[in-house]
Every structure is written in structure tokens, then in C-alpha cells.
Scaffold this active site. Sequence first.
Site, PDB file in Angstrom:
ATOM      1  N   ASP A 164      13.106  72.278  48.875  1.00  0.00           N
ATOM      2  CA  ASP A 164      13.370  73.697  48.609  1.00  0.00           C
ATOM      3  C   ASP A 164      12.647  74.596  49.607  1.00  0.00           C
ATOM      4  O   ASP A 164      11.967  75.545  49.242  1.00  0.00           O
ATOM      5  CB  ASP A 164      12.955  74.050  47.184  1.00  0.00           C
ATOM      6  CG  ASP A 164      13.762  73.285  46.139  1.00  0.00           C
ATOM      7  OD1 ASP A 164      14.509  73.922  45.386  1.00  0.00           O
ATOM      8  OD2 ASP A 164      13.658  72.051  46.089  1.00  0.00           O
ATOM      9  N   ASP A 192      17.943  71.591  49.082  1.00  0.00           N
ATOM     10  CA  ASP A 192      17.819  73.041  49.248  1.00  0.00           C
ATOM     11  C   ASP A 192      17.180  73.368  50.593  1.00  0.00           C
ATOM     12  O   ASP A 192      15.958  73.452  50.728  1.00  0.00           O
ATOM     13  CB  ASP A 192      17.055  73.689  48.094  1.00  0.00           C
ATOM     14  CG  ASP A 192      17.898  73.792  46.830  1.00  0.00           C
ATOM     15  OD1 ASP A 192      19.075  73.381  46.853  1.00  0.00           O
ATOM     16  OD2 ASP A 192      17.388  74.306  45.813  1.00  0.00           O
ATOM     17  N   TYR A 195      18.977  78.163  52.171  1.00  0.00           N
ATOM     18  CA  TYR A 195      19.159  79.259  51.215  1.00  0.00           C
ATOM     19  C   TYR A 195      20.083  80.349  51.759  1.00  0.00           C
ATOM     20  O   TYR A 195      19.968  81.514  51.397  1.00  0.00           O
ATOM     21  CB  TYR A 195      17.815  79.836  50.771  1.00  0.00           C
ATOM     22  CG  TYR A 195      17.113  78.952  49.771  1.00  0.00           C
ATOM     23  CD1 TYR A 195      17.144  79.228  48.412  1.00  0.00           C
ATOM     24  CD2 TYR A 195      16.454  77.805  50.190  1.00  0.00           C
ATOM     25  CE1 TYR A 195      16.523  78.392  47.497  1.00  0.00           C
ATOM     26  CE2 TYR A 195      15.838  76.955  49.281  1.00  0.00           C
ATOM     27  CZ  TYR A 195      15.869  77.256  47.937  1.00  0.00           C
ATOM     28  OH  TYR A 195      15.262  76.422  47.035  1.00  0.00           O
ATOM     29  N   ASN A 229      21.485  72.235  45.108  1.00  0.00           N
ATOM     30  CA  ASN A 229      22.485  73.207  44.659  1.00  0.00           C
ATOM     31  C   ASN A 229      22.736  74.294  45.693  1.00  0.00           C
ATOM     32  O   ASN A 229      23.841  74.855  45.765  1.00  0.00           O
ATOM     33  CB  ASN A 229      22.064  73.831  43.328  1.00  0.00           C
ATOM     34  CG  ASN A 229      20.691  74.472  43.372  1.00  0.00           C
ATOM     35  OD1 ASN A 229      19.698  73.775  43.623  1.00  0.00           O
ATOM     36  ND2 ASN A 229      20.598  75.768  43.138  1.00  0.00           N
ATOM     37  N   HIS A 314      17.992  65.747  43.720  1.00  0.00           N
ATOM     38  CA  HIS A 314      17.487  67.120  43.758  1.00  0.00           C
ATOM     39  C   HIS A 314      16.997  67.625  42.400  1.00  0.00           C
ATOM     40  O   HIS A 314      15.897  68.175  42.294  1.00  0.00           O
ATOM     41  CB  HIS A 314      18.556  68.063  44.303  1.00  0.00           C
ATOM     42  CG  HIS A 314      18.093  69.481  44.408  1.00  0.00           C
ATOM     43  ND1 HIS A 314      17.079  69.874  45.265  1.00  0.00           N
ATOM     44  CD2 HIS A 314      18.479  70.606  43.749  1.00  0.00           C
ATOM     45  CE1 HIS A 314      16.873  71.174  45.146  1.00  0.00           C
ATOM     46  NE2 HIS A 314      17.703  71.643  44.229  1.00  0.00           N
ATOM     47  N   HIS A 324      14.664  75.632  34.952  1.00  0.00           N
ATOM     48  CA  HIS A 324      15.515  74.436  35.084  1.00  0.00           C
ATOM     49  C   HIS A 324      15.098  73.320  34.130  1.00  0.00           C
ATOM     50  O   HIS A 324      15.317  72.144  34.422  1.00  0.00           O
ATOM     51  CB  HIS A 324      15.509  73.924  36.528  1.00  0.00           C
ATOM     52  CG  HIS A 324      15.899  74.958  37.536  1.00  0.00           C
ATOM     53  ND1 HIS A 324      17.099  75.625  37.486  1.00  0.00           N
ATOM     54  CD2 HIS A 324      15.238  75.446  38.628  1.00  0.00           C
ATOM     55  CE1 HIS A 324      17.173  76.477  38.501  1.00  0.00           C
ATOM     56  NE2 HIS A 324      16.055  76.395  39.194  1.00  0.00           N
ATOM     57  N   HIS A 351      14.249  71.527  43.316  1.00  0.00           N
ATOM     58  CA  HIS A 351      14.916  72.427  42.367  1.00  0.00           C
ATOM     59  C   HIS A 351      13.955  73.374  41.658  1.00  0.00           C
ATOM     60  O   HIS A 351      14.183  74.585  41.633  1.00  0.00           O
ATOM     61  CB  HIS A 351      15.726  71.608  41.363  1.00  0.00           C
ATOM     62  CG  HIS A 351      16.815  72.362  40.685  1.00  0.00           C
ATOM     63  ND1 HIS A 351      17.636  73.253  41.355  1.00  0.00           N
ATOM     64  CD2 HIS A 351      17.245  72.358  39.381  1.00  0.00           C
ATOM     65  CE1 HIS A 351      18.522  73.749  40.510  1.00  0.00           C
ATOM     66  NE2 HIS A 351      18.300  73.229  39.310  1.00  0.00           N
ATOM     67  N   VAL A 352      12.897  72.854  41.047  1.00  0.00           N
ATOM     68  CA  VAL A 352      11.890  73.685  40.390  1.00  0.00           C
ATOM     69  C   VAL A 352      10.858  74.078  41.430  1.00  0.00           C
ATOM     70  O   VAL A 352      10.261  73.215  42.074  1.00  0.00           O
ATOM     71  CB  VAL A 352      11.220  72.925  39.229  1.00  0.00           C
ATOM     72  CG1 VAL A 352      10.157  73.801  38.574  1.00  0.00           C
ATOM     73  CG2 VAL A 352      12.260  72.474  38.218  1.00  0.00           C
ATOM     74  N   HIS A 353      10.610  75.378  41.580  1.00  0.00           N
ATOM     75  CA  HIS A 353       9.780  75.865  42.677  1.00  0.00           C
ATOM     76  C   HIS A 353       8.297  75.821  42.300  1.00  0.00           C
ATOM     77  O   HIS A 353       7.596  76.839  42.256  1.00  0.00           O
ATOM     78  CB  HIS A 353      10.224  77.269  43.086  1.00  0.00           C
ATOM     79  CG  HIS A 353      11.656  77.312  43.512  1.00  0.00           C
ATOM     80  ND1 HIS A 353      12.387  78.479  43.580  1.00  0.00           N
ATOM     81  CD2 HIS A 353      12.499  76.312  43.894  1.00  0.00           C
ATOM     82  CE1 HIS A 353      13.619  78.192  43.977  1.00  0.00           C
ATOM     83  NE2 HIS A 353      13.706  76.881  44.168  1.00  0.00           N
TER      84      HIS A 353
END
EC number: 3.1.3.2
Length: 466
Positions: A164, A192, A195, A229, A314, A324, A351-353
Site C-alpha cells: 500500500d 496497492d 493509488y 483493490n 492483498h 476492513h 489493505h489495512v493501513h
Amino acid sequence: MKNLVIFAFLFLSITTVINGGITSKFVRQALPSIEMSLDTFPSPGGYNTPEQVHLTQGDHDGRGMIVSWVTPLNLAGSNVVTYWIATNGSDVKPAKKRAHASTKSYRFYDYSSGFLHHATIKGLEYDTKYIYEVGTDKSVRQFSFTTPPKIGPDVPYTFGIIGDLGQTYASNETLYHYMSNPKGQAVLFAGDLSYADDHPNHDQRKWDTWGRFMEPCAAYQPFIFAAGNHEIDFVPNIGEPHAFKPYTHRYPNAYKASQSTSPLWYSVRRASAHIIVLSSYSAYGKYTPQYIWLEQELKNVNREETPWLIVIVHSPWYNSNNYHYMEGESMRVMFESWLVNSKVDLVLSGHVHAYERSERISNIKYNITNGLSSPVKDPNAPIYITIGDGGNIEGIANSFVDPQPSYSAYREASFGHAVLEIMNRTHAQYTWHRNQDNEPVAADSIMLHNRHFFPVEEIVSSNIRA
């Protein structure tokens, strides 16, 4: 004794220990994740100069490399990469070879890409440094890479782990923090990338700026990508109904070498590791292509040759952040028992920041009569790493579930990257580095024990610093 008491007080004052897990009280400074402007990484000067140069593995076992680059024009010679073995100052004149790239371009809404060149170099020697050049005449640019050692159970190798990332000033810190570690040899990227889809009409110029931003690292060591995503780019309302179009045009891989039918799921072997990449955003139900492929792929793994079995997907299957939360549950239910039965060592997700590391746990005992629906410790299970903390424009996910679940070993809401240093068939040192620390400082670390050759419980060392 007095010093020990003081240390214990300081440790507990900056961490919370619940059910054996640690929630770090270190939270990244409450600053926005500001994206770098379009002109931060301009195109290189010169006529038809190659840019956005990057590498990925070009075969299944590490003797191939895909070299990718972009040019404004598709001129004669602009699709050729020249390469040779580095001679390290020797008077011996190196034998230069050439590989021709496939060239493509794409349109997306009102954007037209440059010419995307992807050249697969095959038959490289193991554990060898190569020099390579792309471009013609006065626009030639030179880079280098080193191939991995020959496949073997005790071959040491070091992977960076990033997810990400995006292209903010925090992203820049993450990438250069990783690059300051001289041990890194290849990067496992948990999805990711640019962006671009966070901008109006999925502004494709952001794919170009991300490619330039990544070049100082990605042109010198290969990245093994999973799609997230933010790579879907499915926008039928502006005439873009084909998912993953920019991603698959720009970041190819050698998926056919692992008998996959899609670049979104595939595997590679590198040194002593077998790496399986899955797609959270492609069908994975029973008898779908991804399901059929993974079932066979796990049977193909030879732990005697590649003892370290790593999966990249991901969307995390275990995550104690409110962001999420449980989004990966249906995929976990479908595949978790396979991974446990195969004794996978590590599952990497984004996915989870934020950052999180799990215990070795599984949740595969449930049936309609026993009601067993909670994760339990399982020595055959992988450790799950959530590494969606690269620094992207959407910022930190700082809302963890409270209390901390027993399956969560360590979690922290700040940006960073991880390093996996495989030592031999039994041990690998895993460390996580937050951006605010110097590279040698590991905020979280664990000496991993291989599930195939040395399946004993690990001892954890987490160095929490305010």
C-alpha cells in the site's frame, strides 16, 4: 535490579499487553499523507529516453528477468535491452547480449500511455551481477541487477516487504528507508501500487509518476507484485469496463511458468523460498480457475528444495483493525485449511493501513454441530503479517479493535516496511521498521522457525520505542 524495574516501567508505559499481544502506543504523528506533485519526478531529459524502468522475475526458478521500461515514441531499437555480466574492473571484454521486448500501449478515458516495453531475459547465470542498458544513441540508460543463488534449502536470501505504498512524502520515506538497508535483494509487494484511482477519472498520469518514483529501487532489484483493490481500475461509467487494465499493461509477470492462467495469481521460486501470489479480487470459489490452480500449486511445492513457503494476498485474513475488518473472511474460509495442511510459513497482506503480526493460529475446526468458531494456536499455521503501512494518500488506519484479540501478537498504527532475512532451512529473521526510526532499529522482530524443518514455537522480541 533497579535498572530492570525502570526498564519494565518504561516498556509498559508505551505498550499495552492484552491476552499476550502487544498494542504499541506509538502512533504516527497526526499529519496528512500529502501526495507528491506530478512534477516531483519528471521524465528524464533527452530524446525518447527510457523511463519507469523496473524488474520482476521472468521465470519460475530465478534464471529469468523481465525488464520493463517506457518510451514516448516507438522508434527502431527502443524495444531492445542489452545486457552482460559485470566484470568488476577486469580487462576481459564482456560478451554483450540483446533481448527484444514486446511493446504495447493502452488508452484509459482521455489518457494515452507511452510505449510500454517488456523484455524477458532467459538463461541467466545464478548469483551473478549483470549490467543492462535500454534506449538508443544518446538516450541510453544503464542499470544493474544480481540474480539469486541457485535454488537450495540452505540458501540465504533477504526480501523486503512493502504494501500500500502510493506516492506521498511518507511513501518516499518508506521506500528510501528500505533502500538504506544493504541486505535487501528483492521486494515482496502486497498490493496497492500507485493509488491513481484515488484521483478524478483514475488519473493515469499517476501511474507514470509512480513508475519514476520507484525506479531508483525497482530498476536494480525485482519486485514480486500482488494486485490490490487499487489496481482494479474498473470504471464502466467512463467507458473503462476492463478490470486491472493499467496494472497488467505495466507490470507483467511470468505467470505461465507456474501453469497459471492469469497474471493475478502465480508463483515463483527464489533461493530457498517458494512464493505464491493470490488475488483477493478474482473469483476463488470452488472450481474457479484460481481455486483449481492453488490446489495443484500447493501439491507442487517441494520443501526439500524450497523450505520457506510464503503466500502474498492483498486483503488480510486476520486483522484486528476496524478498517476492513473481516473483509478477507470468505477467502480465509475457502483456503485456510489448505495453507495449514501445507504448513505455510508466512502470509503477507496489505489493505489495512497499519502494521500487525499475528500468532500462529488457525480457525479451521468449525462444523455445524461443534460451534468452534474462534482462532486457536496452531503450530502448523502461518504467521499473518499485515503490511499496508507503506504511506499512501489515504493515511493511517489508527482504529484497532479493543480489546486486542488473542490471535494478534503485535500491532501499531504507523508507516514502515519489513525485512525477511532467510538464513537457512530452519531459521529466518523477520523485522519490521517504522519510518521514524533509523533503519537498523527494528520495532518488531521475530526469529521464524521453518514449519517443515523446525516446527517449534518462536521466541518474540519487540522493541517498542516512543
